[in-house]
Design a protein around this motif. Sequence first.
Motif, PDB file in Angstrom:
ATOM      1  N   UNK A 286      -1.932   9.755   5.168  1.00 13.32           N
ATOM      2  CA  UNK A 286      -2.596  10.330   6.346  1.00 13.32           C
ATOM      3  C   UNK A 286      -4.082   9.997   6.344  1.00 13.32           C
ATOM      4  N   UNK A 287      -4.725  10.121   5.197  1.00 18.97           N
ATOM      5  CA  UNK A 287      -6.151   9.792   5.105  1.00 18.97           C
ATOM      6  C   UNK A 287      -6.377   8.312   5.398  1.00 18.97           C
ATOM      7  N   UNK A 288      -5.492   7.475   4.913  1.00 20.26           N
ATOM      8  CA  UNK A 288      -5.638   6.028   5.097  1.00 20.26           C
ATOM      9  C   UNK A 288      -5.537   5.634   6.570  1.00 20.26           C
ATOM     10  N   UNK A 289      -4.818   6.426   7.348  1.00 20.73           N
ATOM     11  CA  UNK A 289      -4.704   6.150   8.789  1.00 20.73           C
ATOM     12  C   UNK A 289      -6.048   6.277   9.493  1.00 20.73           C
ATOM     13  N   UNK A 290      -6.968   7.041   8.919  1.00 20.31           N
ATOM     14  CA  UNK A 290      -8.300   7.203   9.498  1.00 20.31           C
ATOM     15  C   UNK A 290      -9.163   5.960   9.298  1.00 20.31           C
TER      16      UNK A 290
ATOM     17  N   UNK B  15       0.836  -1.197   0.000  1.00 17.14           N
ATOM     18  CA  UNK B  15       0.000   0.000   0.000  1.00 17.14           C
ATOM     19  C   UNK B  15       0.876   1.255   0.000  1.00 17.14           C
ATOM     20  N   UNK B  16       1.956   1.236   0.782  1.00 19.86           N
ATOM     21  CA  UNK B  16       2.855   2.398   0.821  1.00 19.86           C
ATOM     22  C   UNK B  16       3.442   2.668  -0.565  1.00 19.86           C
ATOM     23  N   UNK B  17       3.878   1.619  -1.247  1.00 22.01           N
ATOM     24  CA  UNK B  17       4.435   1.786  -2.602  1.00 22.01           C
ATOM     25  C   UNK B  17       3.353   2.294  -3.559  1.00 22.01           C
ATOM     26  N   UNK B  18       2.125   1.824  -3.362  1.00 23.48           N
ATOM     27  CA  UNK B  18       1.012   2.301  -4.182  1.00 23.48           C
ATOM     28  C   UNK B  18       0.824   3.804  -4.005  1.00 23.48           C
ATOM     29  N   UNK B  19       0.844   4.284  -2.759  1.00 25.25           N
ATOM     30  CA  UNK B  19       0.663   5.713  -2.518  1.00 25.25           C
ATOM     31  C   UNK B  19       1.811   6.524  -3.090  1.00 25.25           C
ATOM     32  N   UNK B  20       3.020   5.994  -3.051  1.00 26.57           N
ATOM     33  CA  UNK B  20       4.152   6.677  -3.688  1.00 26.57           C
ATOM     34  C   UNK B  20       3.952   6.732  -5.204  1.00 26.57           C
ATOM     35  N   UNK B  21       3.475   5.637  -5.770  1.00 32.11           N
ATOM     36  CA  UNK B  21       3.200   5.593  -7.214  1.00 32.11           C
ATOM     37  C   UNK B  21       2.108   6.598  -7.586  1.00 32.11           C
ATOM     38  N   UNK B  22       1.055   6.678  -6.768  1.00 32.62           N
ATOM     39  CA  UNK B  22      -0.009   7.651  -7.026  1.00 32.62           C
ATOM     40  C   UNK B  22       0.521   9.080  -6.922  1.00 32.62           C
ATOM     41  N   UNK B  23       1.433   9.334  -5.984  1.00 31.54           N
ATOM     42  CA  UNK B  23       2.048  10.653  -5.871  1.00 31.54           C
ATOM     43  C   UNK B  23       2.819  11.019  -7.130  1.00 31.54           C
TER      44      UNK B  23
ATOM     45  N   UNK C 186     -10.633   3.258  -3.064  1.00 30.67           N
ATOM     46  CA  UNK C 186     -10.904   4.658  -3.417  1.00 30.67           C
ATOM     47  C   UNK C 186     -10.091   5.585  -2.513  1.00 30.67           C
ATOM     48  N   UNK C 187      -8.763   5.530  -2.607  1.00 30.06           N
ATOM     49  CA  UNK C 187      -7.974   6.446  -1.787  1.00 30.06           C
ATOM     50  C   UNK C 187      -8.259   7.891  -2.200  1.00 30.06           C
ATOM     51  N   UNK C 188      -8.277   8.774  -1.221  1.00 31.62           N
ATOM     52  CA  UNK C 188      -8.561  10.174  -1.525  1.00 31.62           C
ATOM     53  C   UNK C 188      -7.900  11.066  -0.487  1.00 31.62           C
ATOM     54  N   UNK C 189      -7.655  12.295  -0.904  1.00 29.66           N
ATOM     55  CA  UNK C 189      -7.006  13.256  -0.016  1.00 29.66           C
ATOM     56  C   UNK C 189      -7.372  14.665  -0.457  1.00 29.66           C
ATOM     57  N   UNK C 190      -7.198  15.572   0.489  1.00 30.81           N
ATOM     58  CA  UNK C 190      -7.410  16.998   0.215  1.00 30.81           C
ATOM     59  C   UNK C 190      -6.064  17.703   0.326  1.00 30.81           C
ATOM     60  N   UNK C 191      -5.813  18.581  -0.639  1.00 35.97           N
ATOM     61  CA  UNK C 191      -4.547  19.315  -0.688  1.00 35.97           C
ATOM     62  C   UNK C 191      -4.815  20.761  -1.072  1.00 35.97           C
ATOM     63  N   UNK C 192      -4.113  21.679  -0.440  1.00 36.57           N
ATOM     64  CA  UNK C 192      -4.304  23.103  -0.730  1.00 36.57           C
ATOM     65  C   UNK C 192      -4.048  23.448  -2.194  1.00 36.57           C
ATOM     66  N   UNK C 193      -3.063  22.793  -2.810  1.00 35.50           N
ATOM     67  CA  UNK C 193      -2.684  23.172  -4.173  1.00 35.50           C
ATOM     68  C   UNK C 193      -3.613  22.633  -5.263  1.00 35.50           C
TER      69      UNK C 193
END
Length: 154
Positions: free
Chosen positions: A49-53, A21-29, A64-71
């Motif tokens: 961080x979202x996944x920790x919830x 999962x960690x490698x997946x999130x790096x790939x998505x980044x 369906x990983x998701x996150x909110x970012x200012x940019x």
Amino acid sequence: MIISELLTLDSIRVTPAISSKKRLFNTLGEFAHDVYKLDAERVSDALMEREKLGPTGVGHGVALPHARLDEVKRVRGLFLKLERPIDFGSVDRQPVDLIFCLLAASDAGVDHLKALAAVSRTLRDPDLCAKLRANDQPQTLHAVLTDRSITNAA
């Protein structure tokens, strides 16, 4: 909200080997950086961080990983099809091979929820998921995802 508003052909990939999962999130980044010019590390960190919830693996091999970012200025999507499923801590304990990532502005509110509902509803269809699993061409995956997303999210 419809999937075609979230996803472009460039935001769909088939990925051969991701081991965790960690490698997946790096790939998505990295993917978000390539497609939307977002900071790869910030995207990856926000997804983790979202996944920790709680796990965003919704069952039947879908996450369906998701996150909110200012940019992020408007809700954006990324779709990955994994050639080999990975453990994702999903509610049904099934490994995941279809990942639809959503990135939204920190203050997106309702738009983020509408996008999440539309994606969730679309990927709840077993026939649609079977078509996604049967194809490896981004053009075909895009057509399958966007052709089925005509309804508005509640």
